[in-house]
Design an enzyme around this catalytic site. Structure first.
Site, PDB file in Angstrom:
ATOM      1  N   TYR A 158       0.843  -1.199   0.000  1.00 35.71           N
ATOM      2  CA  TYR A 158       0.000   0.000   0.000  1.00 35.71           C
ATOM      3  C   TYR A 158       0.884   1.256   0.000  1.00 35.71           C
ATOM      4  CZ  TYR A 158      -4.108   2.782   1.496  1.00 35.71           C
ATOM      5  OH  TYR A 158      -5.136   3.688   1.594  1.00 35.71           O
TER       6      TYR A 158
ATOM      7  N   ASP B 165      -2.545  13.590   9.870  1.00 35.47           N
ATOM      8  CA  ASP B 165      -2.110  12.366  10.526  1.00 35.47           C
ATOM      9  C   ASP B 165      -3.309  11.437  10.568  1.00 35.47           C
ATOM     10  OD1 ASP B 165       0.664  12.916  11.258  1.00 35.47           O
ATOM     11  OD2 ASP B 165      -0.223  14.546  12.411  1.00 35.47           O
TER      12      ASP B 165
END
Length: 126
Positions: free
Chosen positions: A14, A96
């Protein structure tokens, strides 16, 4: 290869696909009937076509993600933190995030939910 190793390989893939800017490589990591909810609370995208459209949009904004800690893998689920940077037309967005994924026995992603929002997002002018 046991399931934990398959999942870790998929998570690593990923990040690698994002590094390459390849929406196709990201979508190849998902099962055929997979779902993506990014961010949590937004529209759930389903299937290869919906996922390709979503990830192609991310890649068009030069979205880059960098892990900020190891994946936590338990049975057929994983959670991992990362920092993202997205190039918007007039500013740069940083966030984040914690992605939570479930996997099938082949290590393909069944569900992905991205936990991030205004409280952990910042913008700077270009």
């Amino acid at each position: 290869m046991d399931l934990k190793n398959k999942i870790q390989t998929t998570v690593d893939g990923y990040f690698d696909a994002f590094d390459k800017g390849s929406a196709e490589a990201v979508v190849a990591l998902f099962a055929e009937d997979a779902t993506v909810e990014d961010p949590v609370g937004s529209k759930v995208r389903t299937g290869a076509e919906g996922l390709l459209k979503f990830y192609s949009g991310a890649m068009s904004m030069q979205c880059k993600i960098t892990p900020t800690g190891p994946a936590r893998i338990v049975e057929n689920e994983a959670a991992f933190p990362f920092h993202g940077v997205v190039q918007l037309p007039d500013k740069v967005m940083e966030f984040d995030c914690i992605d939570v994924m479930t996997f099938n026995d082949d290590g393909k992603i069944l569900t992905m939910r991205a936990f991030w929002g205004p409280g952990n997002t910042s913008y700077t002018a270009k």
